[in-house]
Design a protein around this motif. Structure first.
Motif, PDB file in Angstrom:
ATOM      1  N   GLU A 135       0.726  -1.209  -0.041  1.00  0.00           N
ATOM      2  CA  GLU A 135      -0.074   0.039  -0.056  1.00  0.00           C
ATOM      3  C   GLU A 135       1.069   1.128   0.099  1.00  0.00           C
ATOM      4  OE1 GLU A 135      -3.890   1.916   2.459  1.00  0.00           O
ATOM      5  OE2 GLU A 135      -2.723   0.077   3.373  1.00  0.00           O
TER       6      GLU A 135
ATOM      7  N   GLU B  87       0.692   4.098  -2.938  1.00  0.00           N
ATOM      8  CA  GLU B  87       0.532   5.503  -2.565  1.00  0.00           C
ATOM      9  C   GLU B  87       1.563   6.536  -2.741  1.00  0.00           C
ATOM     10  OE1 GLU B  87      -2.987   4.478   0.946  1.00  0.00           O
ATOM     11  OE2 GLU B  87      -1.002   5.089   1.253  1.00  0.00           O
TER      12      GLU B  87
ATOM     13  N   LEU C 173      -4.795  10.882  -4.075  1.00  0.00           N
ATOM     14  CA  LEU C 173      -5.345   9.663  -3.587  1.00  0.00           C
ATOM     15  C   LEU C 173      -5.414   9.707  -2.205  1.00  0.00           C
ATOM     16  CD1 LEU C 173      -6.744   7.106  -4.725  1.00  0.00           C
ATOM     17  CD2 LEU C 173      -4.495   6.067  -4.708  1.00  0.00           C
TER      18      LEU C 173
ATOM     19  N   CYS D 142      -9.552   3.294  -5.116  1.00  0.00           N
ATOM     20  CA  CYS D 142      -8.287   2.982  -5.930  1.00  0.00           C
ATOM     21  C   CYS D 142      -8.262   2.252  -7.045  1.00  0.00           C
ATOM     22  CB  CYS D 142      -7.343   2.004  -4.741  1.00  0.00           C
ATOM     23  SG  CYS D 142      -6.791   3.337  -3.402  1.00  0.00           S
TER      24      CYS D 142
ATOM     25  N   SER E 171      -6.901   3.557 -10.166  1.00  0.00           N
ATOM     26  CA  SER E 171      -5.401   3.998  -9.892  1.00  0.00           C
ATOM     27  C   SER E 171      -4.486   2.713 -10.352  1.00  0.00           C
ATOM     28  CB  SER E 171      -5.189   4.695  -8.990  1.00  0.00           C
ATOM     29  OG  SER E 171      -5.945   5.944  -8.606  1.00  0.00           O
TER      30      SER E 171
ATOM     31  N   ARG F 229     -10.267   7.704 -12.624  1.00  0.00           N
ATOM     32  CA  ARG F 229      -9.696   7.664 -11.300  1.00  0.00           C
ATOM     33  C   ARG F 229     -10.352   9.321 -10.789  1.00  0.00           C
ATOM     34  NH1 ARG F 229      -4.532   8.434  -8.544  1.00  0.00           N
ATOM     35  NH2 ARG F 229      -3.764  10.517  -8.700  1.00  0.00           N
TER      36      ARG F 229
END
Length: 324
Positions: free
Chosen positions: A58, A62, A68, A84, A87, A167
């Motif tokens: 994660e 990120e 995000l 997500c 993305s 997104r």
């Protein structure tokens, strides 16, 4: 080589491993990219060292994505996962620009025959989406025309334009409620055939069959281990809402599927067996991760018994099948 991606956290790790196992059993060459939504999942999958997987933490996913990350504070954990979805393919295309087609899969998907059928449905187009194709009893649901559970994208102008637009919309709004025609990440797909170029809607009922559509087609299997929906090969099934009430009692679906339990068993038994194998594999690697359990629905059971109605859509797991 087929390229897939999915995501899950520790609560869905058994389902994610069952998905992986089903891909292996098809015999097709593949890579499965897995976004691990917690450190425990990342560590366990790393220890299992599964061939043909690419793990994404994660934190790595990120990194430098402030837009995000900024959504986390206003969304539940599951709503953030949905945020997500668009993305993830974009991230993977940045990591490997040689991928010709990337197929997104919900983690509770399970394959019964070759996923190459998905590429055949995509053809020369850039975006594949799959309709819910509801059975009549579910046609009033507000979950959108198409289901996010299986999608395919090419990294060309049409595919990337679609992903970037999606997104942006999910960052703006992605919640588990119905509002202004939207719900989660899914209803954004409703106008894609008109909004974007090179979109194909799957017409293959064997792709992403699910509790909400299977009753109008029926299920069967032959003596050679081939599975069918109507008279078409079952490619994959989306096991939405399956839950373990206890370690030995499974409720097949939160949807009141209009099929006998004996018919659903045709495909649910292999899937539940695969979930048990995944649990046992994790235990054998010294990680004690049990199935998430919802508890036995005593009120429902008592009501059915009082009315002398059969208990539909439950399955027992034999105790000897479970490693302790």
């Amino acid at each position: 080589m087929l390229n897939f991606c999915t995501y899950f956290d520790i609560n869905y790790i058994h389902r994610g491993l069952a998905l992986y196992s089903s891909l292996v059993k098809t015999g097709d060459s593949f890579v499965l990219w897995i976004l691990c939504f917690d450190e425990e999942t990342y560590q366990i999958l790393g220890s299992l060292n599964l061939p043909n997987t690419r793990l994404i933490s994660e934190q790595e996913f990120e990194k430098n994505d402030e837009a995000l990350i900024a959504t986390k504070g206003s969304r539940t954990r599951v709503e953030y996962y949905w945020t997500c979805t668009a993305s993830l393919p974009l991230y993977i295309f940045r990591q490997d620009n040689s991928i010709p087609v990337l197929i997104y899969l919900d983690a509770d998907t399970f394959f019964y025959s070759s996923p190459k059928t998905i590429l055949e449905e995509l053809g020369e187009k850039s975006i594949l989406i799959v309709p819910h194709d509801y059975s009549p009893e579910f046609e009033d649901k507000e979950a959108g025309i198409y289901n996010v559970g299986i999608m395919a994208f090419r990294p060309d102008q049409a595919g990337l334009s679609c992903l970037n637009w999606w997104r942006e919309r999910c960052i703006e709004w992605c919640y588990w409620k119905y509002e202004n025609g939207q719900i989660g990440d899914q209803a954004y797909l409703n106008d894609w055939p008109e909004r974007f170029d090179k979109v194909v809607v799957s017409n293959n009922i064997g792709i992403n069959a699910a509790p909400w559509n299977v009753a109008k087609y029926g299920l069967s299997a032959d003596n050679n281990g081939n599975f069918f929906i109507a008279d078409k090969p079952l490619v994959c099934f989306h096991f939405h809402a399956l839950r373990f009430c206890s370690s030995q009692l499974v409720y097949m679906s939160g949807f009141n599927v209009n099929l006998p339990t004996s018919v659903l068993n045709i495909i649910y038994r292999p899937y539940i067996n695969s979930l048990i194998e995944a649990r046992n594999m994790i235990f054998n690697h010294n990680f004690k991760i049990e199935f998430t359990k919802t508890g036995i629905p005593w009120r429902y059971i008592a009501g059915r018994l009082i009315r002398r109605q059969p208990l539909k859509h439950f399955m027992w797991v034999k105790k000897r099948e479970i490693v302790t």
